[in-house]
Design a protein around this motif. Structure first.
Motif, PDB file in Angstrom:
ATOM      1  N   GLY A 160       0.318  -6.398 -41.707  1.00 58.68           N
ATOM      2  CA  GLY A 160      -0.367  -7.471 -40.985  1.00 58.68           C
ATOM      3  C   GLY A 160       0.584  -8.579 -40.582  1.00 58.68           C
ATOM      4  O   GLY A 160       0.492  -9.119 -39.466  1.00 58.68           O
ATOM      5  N   LYS A 161       1.504  -8.919 -41.479  1.00 56.55           N
ATOM      6  CA  LYS A 161       2.481  -9.966 -41.159  1.00 56.55           C
ATOM      7  C   LYS A 161       3.451  -9.492 -40.067  1.00 56.55           C
ATOM      8  O   LYS A 161       3.859 -10.266 -39.201  1.00 56.55           O
ATOM      9  CB  LYS A 161       3.257 -10.362 -42.413  1.00 56.55           C
ATOM     10  CG  LYS A 161       2.472 -11.280 -43.339  1.00 56.55           C
ATOM     11  CD  LYS A 161       2.293 -12.655 -42.726  1.00 56.55           C
ATOM     12  CE  LYS A 161       1.500 -13.587 -43.647  1.00 56.55           C
ATOM     13  NZ  LYS A 161       0.075 -13.233 -43.719  1.00 56.55           N
ATOM     14  N   ALA A 162       3.816  -8.228 -40.112  1.00 58.45           N
ATOM     15  CA  ALA A 162       4.702  -7.694 -39.082  1.00 58.45           C
ATOM     16  C   ALA A 162       4.027  -7.756 -37.707  1.00 58.45           C
ATOM     17  O   ALA A 162       4.669  -8.108 -36.702  1.00 58.45           O
ATOM     18  CB  ALA A 162       5.096  -6.264 -39.428  1.00 58.45           C
ATOM     19  N   LEU A 163       2.746  -7.444 -37.668  1.00 60.48           N
ATOM     20  CA  LEU A 163       1.999  -7.525 -36.406  1.00 60.48           C
ATOM     21  C   LEU A 163       1.881  -8.965 -35.928  1.00 60.48           C
ATOM     22  O   LEU A 163       1.958  -9.244 -34.723  1.00 60.48           O
ATOM     23  CB  LEU A 163       0.611  -6.906 -36.583  1.00 60.48           C
ATOM     24  CG  LEU A 163       0.576  -5.395 -36.790  1.00 60.48           C
ATOM     25  CD1 LEU A 163      -0.844  -4.931 -37.142  1.00 60.48           C
ATOM     26  CD2 LEU A 163       1.082  -4.671 -35.548  1.00 60.48           C
ATOM     27  N   LEU A 164       1.688  -9.895 -36.863  1.00 63.67           N
ATOM     28  CA  LEU A 164       1.599 -11.306 -36.498  1.00 63.67           C
ATOM     29  C   LEU A 164       2.923 -11.804 -35.936  1.00 63.67           C
ATOM     30  O   LEU A 164       2.951 -12.558 -34.951  1.00 63.67           O
ATOM     31  CB  LEU A 164       1.190 -12.126 -37.718  1.00 63.67           C
ATOM     32  CG  LEU A 164       0.960 -13.620 -37.511  1.00 63.67           C
ATOM     33  CD1 LEU A 164      -0.145 -13.866 -36.486  1.00 63.67           C
ATOM     34  CD2 LEU A 164       0.618 -14.293 -38.843  1.00 63.67           C
ATOM     35  N   MET A 165       4.021 -11.369 -36.537  1.00 65.67           N
ATOM     36  CA  MET A 165       5.332 -11.737 -36.010  1.00 65.67           C
ATOM     37  C   MET A 165       5.509 -11.241 -34.579  1.00 65.67           C
ATOM     38  O   MET A 165       6.022 -11.957 -33.713  1.00 65.67           O
ATOM     39  CB  MET A 165       6.432 -11.163 -36.906  1.00 65.67           C
ATOM     40  CG  MET A 165       6.597 -11.870 -38.236  1.00 65.67           C
ATOM     41  SD  MET A 165       7.635 -10.922 -39.395  1.00 65.67           S
ATOM     42  CE  MET A 165       9.120 -10.687 -38.422  1.00 65.67           C
ATOM     43  N   GLU A 166       5.072 -10.016 -34.326  1.00 63.38           N
ATOM     44  CA  GLU A 166       5.186  -9.454 -32.978  1.00 63.38           C
ATOM     45  C   GLU A 166       4.316 -10.223 -31.995  1.00 63.38           C
ATOM     46  O   GLU A 166       4.717 -10.470 -30.840  1.00 63.38           O
ATOM     47  CB  GLU A 166       4.795  -7.977 -33.004  1.00 63.38           C
ATOM     48  CG  GLU A 166       4.989  -7.250 -31.686  1.00 63.38           C
ATOM     49  CD  GLU A 166       6.436  -7.216 -31.207  1.00 63.38           C
ATOM     50  OE1 GLU A 166       6.643  -6.958 -29.999  1.00 63.38           O
ATOM     51  OE2 GLU A 166       7.359  -7.469 -32.017  1.00 63.38           O
ATOM     52  N   LYS A 167       3.130 -10.626 -32.442  1.00 60.12           N
ATOM     53  CA  LYS A 167       2.258 -11.442 -31.578  1.00 60.12           C
ATOM     54  C   LYS A 167       2.949 -12.738 -31.207  1.00 60.12           C
ATOM     55  O   LYS A 167       2.968 -13.135 -30.024  1.00 60.12           O
ATOM     56  CB  LYS A 167       0.940 -11.726 -32.297  1.00 60.12           C
ATOM     57  CG  LYS A 167       0.060 -12.758 -31.593  1.00 60.12           C
ATOM     58  CD  LYS A 167      -1.147 -13.158 -32.421  1.00 60.12           C
ATOM     59  CE  LYS A 167      -1.895 -14.319 -31.784  1.00 60.12           C
ATOM     60  NZ  LYS A 167      -3.111 -14.712 -32.547  1.00 60.12           N
TER      61      LYS A 167
END
Length: 507
Positions: free
Chosen positions: A257-264
């Motif tokens: 989830g944090k990796a996806l947030l970073m990408e966002k």
């Protein structure tokens, strides 16, 4: 306590030697910057203690400090009312910066500018700037005076931090945003949302920083940004002004989830991101001893997040060490008590994990013969600055209340012959006084002596108010119960019968 010199021979502290170079410290770490958070809104350490602990921070792998002053900053002029009685002087702030530079610790000041404004908005003279009249935590973003206020705060802080590359402007947990009367009216207009309101204020504060202090980049906590749609965030202009600090203190942090947030955030246009873990102050508002295993797991999860993201997306990590949950809450783990947890977390981030060689290095740096991760006790409490406080706090936290409870709630003589019923009516069998009183006096004497020792140790590190608060919260209630028991025993004791006449004759 002092830092030994080279002449101290075999007693020389292992961390008082030359610092490792940045390249040596960063080889295994995905985080180029590793900042220790000093939360000064509770139990702010004396400068003399910071002079002792900064070399250890550096030896453990830190290369920066995030200093959250709140009411300990020496505000001047109309802002002087924000100063706490124990606030640092301008000279002390300058000395802290000098000490940090001497130990190669870059300083980033933190000024709350939106949420967590209790230390500002609690004052009657500024209460009209609250978002909700009843609550002092959130600033009303509609008032021009609000922006002028935080702008003046920012300017004074940065004037005392010349050359600061970053300024953290807070903006987390902006509770009740949109619930004030001005906000309610504003939100009735078409296309106005709380997200728009939030972004507008963040942009205004960040623009002030960029305009007045062009060499300084604003950082913000990211929680108010997480759920804002990507297109709205991109169009706001905020990504070009600030660098978000993604924070999560959970041991079970959602790595994917944090990796996806970073990408966002990357897609929205934020050029650089930061992470924030915790080494104390995140597992309970009245926690006295940090659960090291929890914080280790949290930091190891952040290593996994860094490995998932694009290389160099994360500028660094802030190891937060909250001293209060907010301005009005009680003190949680004191800084000296959190040092073993900080050491474990920093060294794990530095070396990419917590293998046995890392454990051995932590033990060596702290002077602890056997470090316990899963529990709260270790074999010895170390030789680092403040280790005496850790040893005494452990005694109080693990044994004071339980020993008093054992006597008051489980001792057969107290529960059987001097219960609350008896105490209220001042009833006791005289022989029971001989069972109860010596034990209570012994227990009170033992804990009173330890409390005096702890108070002396705390006074070496903290101002009077912090010492008084910690003892009142953690020690005095139990001692008071013992004192009350002894007072009730005295009140219930039958009068001593008068001695009979001495006839000079035996039986």
């Amino acid at each position: 306590m002092r830092i030994e010199s080279e002449e101290d021979g075999p007693n020389k502290r292992p961390w008082s030697c030359d610092f490792p170079t940045d390249s040596e410290m960063s080889d295994a770490s995905p985080f180029k910057m590793r900042f220790v958070h000093l939360d000064l809104k509770g139990a702010p350490p004396k400068v003399s203690y910071l002079s002792e602990i900064f070399p250890l921070f550096r030896a453990l792998g830190a290369n920066g400090l995030l200093i959250e002053y709140e009411d300990t900053f020496p505000y001047e002029g109309p802002l002087r009312l924000l100063r706490a009685p124990h606030a640092y002087s301008p000279a002390e702030v300058t000395e802290v910066l000098r000490l940090a530079a001497a130990h190669e610790l870059e300083v980033v000041p933190l000024v709350q500018t939106f949420g967590h404004m209790e230390f500002v908005l609690k004052h009657e003279a500024l209460a009209h700037l609250r978002e909700v009249a009843l609550f002092p935590n959130t600033l009303n973003p509609h008032e021009a005076e609000s922006l002028a206020l935080v702008g003046a705060m920012v300017d004074q802080v940065l004037d005392l931090h010349p050359g600061a590359r970053w300024l953290h402007i807070g903006c987390d947990e902006v509770y009740y945003l949109g619930e004030g009367e001005a906000s309610r009216q504003w939100l009735q207009q078409e296309q106005n949302t709380t997200a728009t309101l939030c972004l507008s204020h963040v942009k205004a504060v960040a623009s002030h920083v960029r305009a007045r202090h062009p060499a300084t980049t604003p950082l913000v906590w990211d929680d108010m940004l997480r759920d804002i749609p990507e297109d709205q965030l991109s169009a706001s202009g905020v990504p070009q002004l600030v660098e978000p600090v993604l924070w999560d203190y959970g041991a079970d942090l959602d790595v994917q989830g944090k990796a996806l947030l970073m990408e966002k955030y990357r897609k929205c246009g934020f050029p650089r991101l930061w992470a924030a873990s915790a080494f104390k102050g995140a597992t309970g508002p009245s926690q006295a001893l940090p659960p090291i295993e929890h914080h280790l797991r949290n930091n190891l999860r952040w290593l996994q997040v860094a490995a998932q993201g694009r290389k160099d997306t994360l500028q660094g990590i802030v190891l937060t060490g909250w001293q209060r949950y907010d301005h009005f809450s009680v003190l949680c783990e004191l800084l000296p008590v959190g040092i073993p947890s900080l050491a474990v977390c920093l060294q794990s981030l530095l070396h990419g994990g917590f293998a046995e060689d890392v454990r051995a290095r932590v033990q060596s740096l702290l002077g602890i013969s056997s470090l316990e991760i899963a529990g709260v006790t270790s074999e010895g409490t170390g030789s680092f600055p403040g280790s005496d406080i850790l040893a005494l706090v452990m005694q109080v936290s693990l044994h004071l209340r339980s020993s008093v409870d054992e006597m008051l709630q489980r001792d057969r003589y107290v529960t059987g012959w001097f219960s609350h019923y008896h105490r209220r009516r001042k009833l006791i069998h005289p022989v029971m006084i001989q069972h109860i009183q010596p034990q209570a006096l012994s227990l009170l004497g033992r804990w009173s002596a330890l409390t005096q020792e702890l108070a002396a140790a705390l006074h070496r590190v903290f101002p009077e108010g912090a010492v008084e608060e910690w003892l009142q919260e953690n020690v005095h209630p139990s001692l008071g119960q013992l004192q009350a028991l002894l007072q009730d025993l005295e009140a219930a004791s039958p009068p001593t019968p008068p001695a009979g006449p001495d006839t000079g004759q035996g039986l």
